[in-house]
Design a protein around this motif. Structure first.
Motif, PDB file in Angstrom:
ATOM      1  N   ARG A 146       0.827  -1.208   0.000  1.00 41.54           N
ATOM      2  CA  ARG A 146       0.000   0.000   0.000  1.00 41.54           C
ATOM      3  C   ARG A 146       0.859   1.256   0.000  1.00 41.54           C
ATOM      4  O   ARG A 146       0.637   2.174  -0.783  1.00 41.54           O
ATOM      5  N   ARG A 147       1.875   1.286   0.841  1.00 42.98           N
ATOM      6  CA  ARG A 147       2.738   2.476   0.921  1.00 42.98           C
ATOM      7  C   ARG A 147       3.524   2.697  -0.369  1.00 42.98           C
ATOM      8  O   ARG A 147       3.675   3.825  -0.832  1.00 42.98           O
ATOM      9  N   ILE A 148       4.004   1.616  -0.972  1.00 45.97           N
ATOM     10  CA  ILE A 148       4.736   1.741  -2.241  1.00 45.97           C
ATOM     11  C   ILE A 148       3.804   2.253  -3.326  1.00 45.97           C
ATOM     12  O   ILE A 148       4.165   3.158  -4.095  1.00 45.97           O
ATOM     13  N   ALA A 149       2.597   1.711  -3.407  1.00 49.22           N
ATOM     14  CA  ALA A 149       1.633   2.163  -4.414  1.00 49.22           C
ATOM     15  C   ALA A 149       1.291   3.638  -4.212  1.00 49.22           C
ATOM     16  O   ALA A 149       1.209   4.398  -5.177  1.00 49.22           O
ATOM     17  N   GLU A 150       1.109   4.058  -2.968  1.00 49.57           N
ATOM     18  CA  GLU A 150       0.825   5.472  -2.679  1.00 49.57           C
ATOM     19  C   GLU A 150       1.978   6.368  -3.111  1.00 49.57           C
ATOM     20  O   GLU A 150       1.770   7.432  -3.684  1.00 49.57           O
ATOM     21  N   GLN A 151       3.199   5.939  -2.804  1.00 52.50           N
ATOM     22  CA  GLN A 151       4.373   6.722  -3.185  1.00 52.50           C
ATOM     23  C   GLN A 151       4.458   6.886  -4.700  1.00 52.50           C
ATOM     24  O   GLN A 151       4.807   7.956  -5.192  1.00 52.50           O
ATOM     25  N   VAL A 152       4.145   5.833  -5.415  1.00 59.66           N
ATOM     26  CA  VAL A 152       4.220   5.888  -6.883  1.00 59.66           C
ATOM     27  C   VAL A 152       3.123   6.783  -7.448  1.00 59.66           C
ATOM     28  O   VAL A 152       3.382   7.618  -8.324  1.00 59.66           O
ATOM     29  N   VAL A 153       1.906   6.626  -6.956  1.00 57.38           N
ATOM     30  CA  VAL A 153       0.776   7.401  -7.475  1.00 57.38           C
ATOM     31  C   VAL A 153       0.944   8.895  -7.203  1.00 57.38           C
ATOM     32  O   VAL A 153       0.534   9.723  -8.016  1.00 57.38           O
ATOM     33  N   THR A 154       1.580   9.240  -6.103  1.00 57.06           N
ATOM     34  CA  THR A 154       1.709  10.656  -5.735  1.00 57.06           C
ATOM     35  C   THR A 154       2.988  11.318  -6.256  1.00 57.06           C
ATOM     36  O   THR A 154       3.177  12.510  -6.045  1.00 57.06           O
ATOM     37  N   SER A 155       3.829  10.581  -6.933  1.00 61.09           N
ATOM     38  CA  SER A 155       5.079  11.147  -7.437  1.00 61.09           C
ATOM     39  C   SER A 155       5.248  10.823  -8.921  1.00 61.09           C
ATOM     40  O   SER A 155       5.372   9.657  -9.305  1.00 61.09           O
ATOM     41  N   SER A 174       7.819  11.334 -10.832  1.00 59.95           N
ATOM     42  CA  SER A 174       9.112  10.708 -11.155  1.00 59.95           C
ATOM     43  C   SER A 174       9.124   9.230 -10.755  1.00 59.95           C
ATOM     44  O   SER A 174       9.653   8.392 -11.490  1.00 59.95           O
ATOM     45  N   ARG A 175       8.530   8.893  -9.617  1.00 62.00           N
ATOM     46  CA  ARG A 175       8.454   7.484  -9.222  1.00 62.00           C
ATOM     47  C   ARG A 175       7.551   6.700 -10.171  1.00 62.00           C
ATOM     48  O   ARG A 175       7.826   5.545 -10.483  1.00 62.00           O
ATOM     49  N   LEU A 176       6.493   7.329 -10.606  1.00 61.93           N
ATOM     50  CA  LEU A 176       5.601   6.677 -11.576  1.00 61.93           C
ATOM     51  C   LEU A 176       6.355   6.392 -12.868  1.00 61.93           C
ATOM     52  O   LEU A 176       6.271   5.286 -13.412  1.00 61.93           O
ATOM     53  N   ARG A 177       7.119   7.381 -13.356  1.00 63.52           N
ATOM     54  CA  ARG A 177       7.902   7.176 -14.584  1.00 63.52           C
ATOM     55  C   ARG A 177       8.905   6.037 -14.415  1.00 63.52           C
ATOM     56  O   ARG A 177       9.078   5.207 -15.309  1.00 63.52           O
ATOM     57  N   GLN A 178       9.573   5.988 -13.257  1.00 64.63           N
ATOM     58  CA  GLN A 178      10.540   4.916 -12.999  1.00 64.63           C
ATOM     59  C   GLN A 178       9.856   3.554 -12.988  1.00 64.63           C
ATOM     60  O   GLN A 178      10.369   2.585 -13.559  1.00 64.63           O
ATOM     61  N   LEU A 179       8.700   3.491 -12.346  1.00 65.51           N
ATOM     62  CA  LEU A 179       7.973   2.225 -12.282  1.00 65.51           C
ATOM     63  C   LEU A 179       7.518   1.789 -13.671  1.00 65.51           C
ATOM     64  O   LEU A 179       7.703   0.631 -14.057  1.00 65.51           O
ATOM     65  N   VAL A 180       6.950   2.704 -14.422  1.00 70.33           N
ATOM     66  CA  VAL A 180       6.467   2.359 -15.765  1.00 70.33           C
ATOM     67  C   VAL A 180       7.628   1.904 -16.638  1.00 70.33           C
ATOM     68  O   VAL A 180       7.502   0.936 -17.402  1.00 70.33           O
ATOM     69  N   ARG A 181       8.768   2.539 -16.514  1.00 73.66           N
ATOM     70  CA  ARG A 181       9.939   2.126 -17.299  1.00 73.66           C
ATOM     71  C   ARG A 181      10.360   0.702 -16.914  1.00 73.66           C
ATOM     72  O   ARG A 181      10.655  -0.128 -17.776  1.00 73.66           O
ATOM     73  N   ALA A 182      10.370   0.407 -15.607  1.00 75.27           N
ATOM     74  CA  ALA A 182      10.727  -0.947 -15.149  1.00 75.27           C
ATOM     75  C   ALA A 182       9.700  -1.964 -15.626  1.00 75.27           C
ATOM     76  O   ALA A 182      10.058  -3.089 -16.021  1.00 75.27           O
ATOM     77  N   VAL A 183       8.430  -1.594 -15.602  1.00 74.13           N
ATOM     78  CA  VAL A 183       7.369  -2.502 -16.052  1.00 74.13           C
ATOM     79  C   VAL A 183       7.479  -2.740 -17.557  1.00 74.13           C
ATOM     80  O   VAL A 183       7.333  -3.873 -18.028  1.00 74.13           O
ATOM     81  N   ASP A 184       7.752  -1.673 -18.313  1.00 73.28           N
ATOM     82  CA  ASP A 184       7.951  -1.833 -19.759  1.00 73.28           C
ATOM     83  C   ASP A 184       9.110  -2.784 -20.047  1.00 73.28           C
ATOM     84  O   ASP A 184       9.009  -3.661 -20.921  1.00 73.28           O
ATOM     85  N   ALA A 185      10.207  -2.618 -19.321  1.00 72.00           N
ATOM     86  CA  ALA A 185      11.372  -3.492 -19.517  1.00 72.00           C
ATOM     87  C   ALA A 185      11.019  -4.938 -19.168  1.00 72.00           C
ATOM     88  O   ALA A 185      11.396  -5.877 -19.887  1.00 72.00           O
ATOM     89  N   GLU A 186      10.285  -5.132 -18.085  1.00 73.33           N
ATOM     90  CA  GLU A 186       9.864  -6.489 -17.692  1.00 73.33           C
ATOM     91  C   GLU A 186       8.947  -7.095 -18.750  1.00 73.33           C
ATOM     92  O   GLU A 186       9.069  -8.275 -19.097  1.00 73.33           O
ATOM     93  N   TRP A 187       8.035  -6.302 -19.252  1.00 75.53           N
ATOM     94  CA  TRP A 187       7.143  -6.767 -20.312  1.00 75.53           C
ATOM     95  C   TRP A 187       7.964  -7.224 -21.521  1.00 75.53           C
ATOM     96  O   TRP A 187       7.693  -8.273 -22.109  1.00 75.53           O
ATOM     97  N   GLY A 188       8.980  -6.437 -21.886  1.00 75.80           N
ATOM     98  CA  GLY A 188       9.848  -6.812 -23.002  1.00 75.80           C
ATOM     99  C   GLY A 188      10.562  -8.133 -22.761  1.00 75.80           C
ATOM    100  O   GLY A 188      10.687  -8.958 -23.674  1.00 75.80           O
ATOM    101  N   ARG A 189      11.027  -8.356 -21.513  1.00 74.86           N
ATOM    102  CA  ARG A 189      11.685  -9.626 -21.179  1.00 74.86           C
ATOM    103  C   ARG A 189      10.699 -10.792 -21.253  1.00 74.86           C
ATOM    104  O   ARG A 189      11.028 -11.851 -21.776  1.00 74.86           O
ATOM    105  N   ILE A 190       9.506 -10.599 -20.725  1.00 69.88           N
ATOM    106  CA  ILE A 190       8.509 -11.674 -20.705  1.00 69.88           C
ATOM    107  C   ILE A 190       8.141 -12.116 -22.120  1.00 69.88           C
ATOM    108  O   ILE A 190       8.088 -13.306 -22.420  1.00 69.88           O
TER     109      ILE A 190
END
Length: 167
Positions: free
Chosen positions: A98-107, A109-125
């Motif tokens: 919950r705290r990590i999700a809140e931090q990402v939704v409210t920031s 730059s954190r959202l951009r970092q997360l989306v970039r990591a998710v995009d990279a993971e999607w590419g690997r999968i």
């Protein structure tokens, strides 16, 4: 009537066991083997850390809208590596989520970092070139993980995650 004359007494059993052990060379493996049954008594063979990871994985499986699966993988990884979870000694896995999700939704730059990591993971999968969303440009039409889609998924997740106790 039963014939109890053949049944050795408990003291006879202990004497036989003592005699057998006296002729064997001591090894740490044997000592562990003798005491092994008591070592795990009342404890789970699954570490508390792994239990916390599994709790988060299962919760996300049930509550996160993520058909591709990459967001779930990255969120579990973030929770596993978080100081929040470590500080709670793995007892508050969903609170860490919950705290990590809140931090990402409210920031942003954190959202951009997360989306970039998710995009990279999607590419690997999927063994595909990921669609990295670039600032100032519209998201690619085939991009499953955009800033807005991840923000919305996390916002919906936060709606179902229990608020912290005492709040």
């Amino acid at each position: 009537m039963k014939d109890d004359s053949r049944r050795p007494e408990a003291s006879d059993d202990r004497e036989i066991e003592r005699e057998i052990r006296s002729q064997r060379k001591f090894s740490i493996a044997e000592a562990i083997g003798r005491e092994g049954a008591d070592l795990m008594k009342g404890a789970s063979p699954v570490t508390r850390r792994r239990q916390a990871e599994l709790e988060v994985e299962q919760y996300l499986e049930e509550h996160l809208e993520d058909s591709e699966g990459a967001l779930r993988i990255v969120l579990v990884r973030r929770v596993r590596e978080s100081e929040i979870l470590l500080e709670s000694r793995y007892s508050e896995a969903l609170e860490a989520l919950r705290r990590i999700a809140e931090q990402v939704v409210t920031s942003e730059s954190r959202l951009r970092q997360l989306v970039r990591a998710v995009d990279a993971e999607w590419g690997r999968i999927y063994s595909e070139q990921p669609f990295f969303e670039l600032e100032g440009r519209a998201a690619h039409c085939d991009d499953p993980y955009t800033l807005s889609s991840v923000r919305e998924a996390l916002a919906r997740l936060l709606e179902v995650l229990e608020p912290p106790r005492g709040s």
